[in-house]
Design a protein around this motif. Structure first.
Motif, PDB file in Angstrom:
ATOM      1  N   GLN A  93       0.862  -1.193   0.000  1.00  0.00           N
ATOM      2  CA  GLN A  93       0.000   0.000   0.000  1.00  0.00           C
ATOM      3  C   GLN A  93       0.893   1.237   0.000  1.00  0.00           C
ATOM      4  OE1 GLN A  93      -1.638   0.579   3.845  1.00  0.00           O
ATOM      5  NE2 GLN A  93      -3.370   1.809   3.170  1.00  0.00           N
ATOM      6  N   PHE A 145       0.603   4.715   0.184  1.00  0.00           N
ATOM      7  CA  PHE A 145      -0.184   5.920   0.469  1.00  0.00           C
ATOM      8  C   PHE A 145       0.701   6.993   1.139  1.00  0.00           C
ATOM      9  CE2 PHE A 145      -4.795   4.011   0.954  1.00  0.00           C
ATOM     10  CZ  PHE A 145      -4.662   3.376  -0.263  1.00  0.00           C
ATOM     11  N   SER A 146       1.263   6.647   2.322  1.00  0.00           N
ATOM     12  CA  SER A 146       1.931   7.657   3.163  1.00  0.00           C
ATOM     13  C   SER A 146       3.241   8.145   2.547  1.00  0.00           C
ATOM     14  CB  SER A 146       2.261   7.067   4.536  1.00  0.00           C
ATOM     15  OG  SER A 146       1.149   6.452   5.099  1.00  0.00           O
ATOM     16  N   GLY A 197       1.265  11.866   6.287  1.00  0.00           N
ATOM     17  CA  GLY A 197       0.853  10.662   7.021  1.00  0.00           C
ATOM     18  C   GLY A 197      -0.586  10.884   7.461  1.00  0.00           C
ATOM     19  N   SER A 198      -0.747  11.512   8.639  1.00  0.00           N
ATOM     20  CA  SER A 198      -2.098  11.851   9.087  1.00  0.00           C
ATOM     21  C   SER A 198      -2.766  12.779   8.085  1.00  0.00           C
ATOM     22  CB  SER A 198      -2.036  12.544  10.452  1.00  0.00           C
ATOM     23  OG  SER A 198      -1.408  11.704  11.382  1.00  0.00           O
ATOM     24  N   TRP A 231       7.144   4.247   4.926  1.00  0.00           N
ATOM     25  CA  TRP A 231       6.486   3.337   5.882  1.00  0.00           C
ATOM     26  C   TRP A 231       5.642   2.293   5.153  1.00  0.00           C
ATOM     27  CZ3 TRP A 231       9.419   6.050   8.674  1.00  0.00           C
ATOM     28  CH2 TRP A 231       9.296   7.413   8.822  1.00  0.00           C
ATOM     29  N   SER A 249       4.650  -1.171   4.374  1.00  0.00           N
ATOM     30  CA  SER A 249       4.813  -2.522   4.911  1.00  0.00           C
ATOM     31  C   SER A 249       5.013  -3.504   3.758  1.00  0.00           C
ATOM     32  CB  SER A 249       3.556  -2.958   5.670  1.00  0.00           C
ATOM     33  OG  SER A 249       3.242  -2.034   6.675  1.00  0.00           O
ATOM     34  N   PRO A 253       3.153  -0.184  17.127  1.00  0.00           N
ATOM     35  CA  PRO A 253       2.829   0.405  15.815  1.00  0.00           C
ATOM     36  C   PRO A 253       1.352   0.347  15.470  1.00  0.00           C
ATOM     37  CG  PRO A 253       4.446  -1.390  15.597  1.00  0.00           C
ATOM     38  CD  PRO A 253       4.056  -1.332  17.025  1.00  0.00           C
ATOM     39  N   VAL A 265      -0.517   3.505  15.368  1.00  0.00           N
ATOM     40  CA  VAL A 265      -0.234   4.484  14.302  1.00  0.00           C
ATOM     41  C   VAL A 265      -0.619   3.954  12.916  1.00  0.00           C
ATOM     42  CG1 VAL A 265       1.605   5.812  13.192  1.00  0.00           C
ATOM     43  CG2 VAL A 265       1.694   5.427  15.653  1.00  0.00           C
ATOM     44  N   ALA A 266      -0.269   2.673  12.658  1.00  0.00           N
ATOM     45  CA  ALA A 266      -0.506   2.123  11.308  1.00  0.00           C
ATOM     46  C   ALA A 266      -1.990   2.180  10.957  1.00  0.00           C
ATOM     47  CB  ALA A 266      -0.014   0.672  11.254  1.00  0.00           C
ATOM     48  N   SER A 296      -3.523   7.016  12.799  1.00  0.00           N
ATOM     49  CA  SER A 296      -3.228   7.001  14.242  1.00  0.00           C
ATOM     50  C   SER A 296      -4.512   7.108  15.080  1.00  0.00           C
ATOM     51  CB  SER A 296      -2.278   8.155  14.600  1.00  0.00           C
ATOM     52  OG  SER A 296      -2.991   9.367  14.572  1.00  0.00           O
ATOM     53  N   GLU A 329      -5.173   9.172  17.397  1.00  0.00           N
ATOM     54  CA  GLU A 329      -5.645  10.563  17.529  1.00  0.00           C
ATOM     55  C   GLU A 329      -6.523  10.924  16.330  1.00  0.00           C
ATOM     56  OE1 GLU A 329      -2.486   9.655  17.903  1.00  0.00           O
ATOM     57  OE2 GLU A 329      -2.166  10.020  20.033  1.00  0.00           O
ATOM     58  N   ILE A 330      -6.095  10.515  15.162  1.00  0.00           N
ATOM     59  CA  ILE A 330      -6.865  10.841  13.956  1.00  0.00           C
ATOM     60  C   ILE A 330      -8.219  10.110  13.986  1.00  0.00           C
ATOM     61  CG2 ILE A 330      -6.892  10.625  11.416  1.00  0.00           C
ATOM     62  CD1 ILE A 330      -5.028  12.850  12.600  1.00  0.00           C
ATOM     63  N   ASN A 360     -10.452  12.006  16.172  1.00  0.00           N
ATOM     64  CA  ASN A 360     -10.979  13.186  15.465  1.00  0.00           C
ATOM     65  C   ASN A 360     -12.167  12.784  14.585  1.00  0.00           C
ATOM     66  OD1 ASN A 360      -9.103  14.895  16.557  1.00  0.00           O
ATOM     67  ND2 ASN A 360      -7.791  14.989  14.743  1.00  0.00           N
TER      68      ASN A 360
END
Ligand SMILES: Cc1cc2nc3c(=O)[nH]c(=O)nc-3n(C[C@H](O)[C@H](O)[C@H](O)COP(=O)(O)OP(=O)(O)OC[C@H]3O[C@@H](n4cnc5c(N)ncnc54)[C@H](O)[C@@H]3O)c2cc1C
Length: 393
Positions: A126, A128-129, A134-135, A159, A161, A367, A370-371, A374, A376-377, A380
């Protein structure tokens, strides 16, 4: 709503466990253990699962699936995570990359990409980041320019994987730099063997498995590598990420870990000679984690049930991800606390305790916060879309 698996799914659960007991080699711990035999084993294992019809059980027949009900597919997810995920990186194909192609791909793309996935023959990654996206994923800078004969990709992804093992990459890139940032992005499928694609290992504190950085230098891809509408890749990505968040069946793994922790507490005494399982503080922590684990799995079931007509909240994948991340981390912390200094041993050490090692549990749990976006996101998202709290400035 029914809180248990249907009886046939329970029977399948036992059959699958028996199959795994026969197939997993004695050295198998967890696909994240860093053993170099892991990836080759997971490739062969996926082919065997496919031959049994258990790899993409719930997919439509035309894409190589078995059209089993979603509960059977969920048994596979939970049992696999509980047993150290012997499908290896291919869990991503099944959880979210395949479904994204099913939803947004052309007939030709579905035919080309889904059948090898269903046969267990291909690893995807994947892309994406990026280092500065990232976020805030919509800030991504990787470009896909229309050259008149296809797209030319230039940029870098961080990042990623399993990047080094992958044959295909689901890649987000900017196709219109002048559009508002969420609207000028498109989704692509990039063959990792295309000239100009390079992979570098990023060493991480927890040791293996490493993450990877992908660089794209004048990588030419055809027009039909575009997945979904041009400049509307954000929608493809959000659909894929929801599948990703819910598809990670950490709950299955945490359940196995909690079983092991309970066994450990029953067998182990503290310095005063009292069994850990008789101590109120330990019992309270174990009970709380059991309840959290159960709640997390029920949220996952609710999302799956939604596909069969029941109601799930739009923020359920985010709730599941936060709760799952917390529970797996707290279980690992309790394991470290109960195992004392032995908890800090690596899983290969003969004195390591608790399955594949309390330290490894903890190393794998960090991880998870975050993976896939995250915690926090996710909070939100829950606040804005679930609770209707206005976005702060
Ligand atoms: C093990 C692992 C595997 C991964 N695999 C892949 C992969 O295969 N493919 C891929 O594309 N990406 C992958 N990622 C990347 C992952 O998606 C990002 O790490 C994640 O989205 C966070 O981005 P970031 O690391 O840039 O952190 P940042 O976005 O820089 O965030 C740093 C910290 O600030 C917090 N923060 C940021 N913005 C806000 C906000 N608005 N409100 C509150 N807090 C905020 C974050 O929660 C975090 O704690 C992986 C990451 C890990 C750890």
């Amino acid at each position: 709503m029914d809180f248990e698996y249907p009886a046939e799914a329970e029977a399948f659960h036992d059959e699958l466990l028996e199959f795994l007991e026969a197939e997993l080699p004695p050295w198998w711990v967890n696909f994240l253990s860093g053993d170099e035999r892991n990836i080759p084993f997971t490739r062969e294992f996926c082919k065997k699962l496919a031959a049994k019809g258990w790899l993409t059980m719930a997919w439509p027949k035309e894409y190589g699936g078995g059209e089993a009900d979603i509960w059977h597919q969920n048994v596979v997810r939970e049992v696999m995570w509980g047993m150290g995920e012997p499908r290896g990186p291919q869990y991503m194909n099944l959880n979210f990359i395949g479904p994204a192609i099913m939803t947004f791909g052309t007939d030709e793309q579905k035919d080309r990409y889904l059948k090898p996935m269903a046969a267990g023959e291909v690893i995807w990654c994947q892309g994406f980041s990026e280092q500065d996206a990232g976020s805030d994923l919509a800030s991504l800078a990787t470009r896909a320019e229309d050259t008149g004969g296809g797209f030319r990709i230039n940029g870098q992804k961080s990042w990623v994987s399993y990047g080094i093992y992958a044959e295909q990459c689901l890649l987000m890139a900017r196709t219109d730099p002048d559009a508002p940032k969420h609207r000028g992005i498109s989704m692509f499928v990039v063959d990792m063997a295309t000239p100009g694609v390079a992979v570098r290992t990023i060493e991480t504190v927890g040791g293996p498995p490493q993450l990877y950085e992908l660089t794209f230098e004048d990588v030419d891809i055809p027009y039909d590598a575009l997945l979904g509408p041009r400049n509307d890749g954000w929608r493809v990505a959000m659909a894929a990420l929801d599948h990703e968040r819910i598809g990670l069946a950490y709950g299955g793994r945490t359940q196995v870990q909690l079983d092991e922790l309970v066994g450990f507490a029953q067998e182990t005494t503290d310095s005063s000679g009292r069994r850990l399982s008789e101590r109120g503080d330990v019992r309270a922590k174990l009970i709380r984690l059991r309840a959290l684990n159960r709640a997390q799995r029920l949220i996952m079931y609710r999302v799956f049930a939604d596909q069969t007509g029941a109601g799930a909240a739009v923020v359920d994948p985010s709730i599941y991800k936060v709760l799952g991340g917390q529970t797996t981390l707290q279980a690992a912390q309790l394991a470290m606390e109960l195992a004392g200094s032995r908890g800090a041993l690596l899983e290969a050490d003969p004195m390591a305790t608790l399955g594949d090692g309390a330290y490894a549990w903890w190393g794998h749990a960090l991880p998870v916060q975050v993976a896939g976006g995250s915690s926090e996101i996710q909070r939100n998202i829950i606040a804005q879309h679930g609770l209707g709290i206005p976005r702060g400035r």
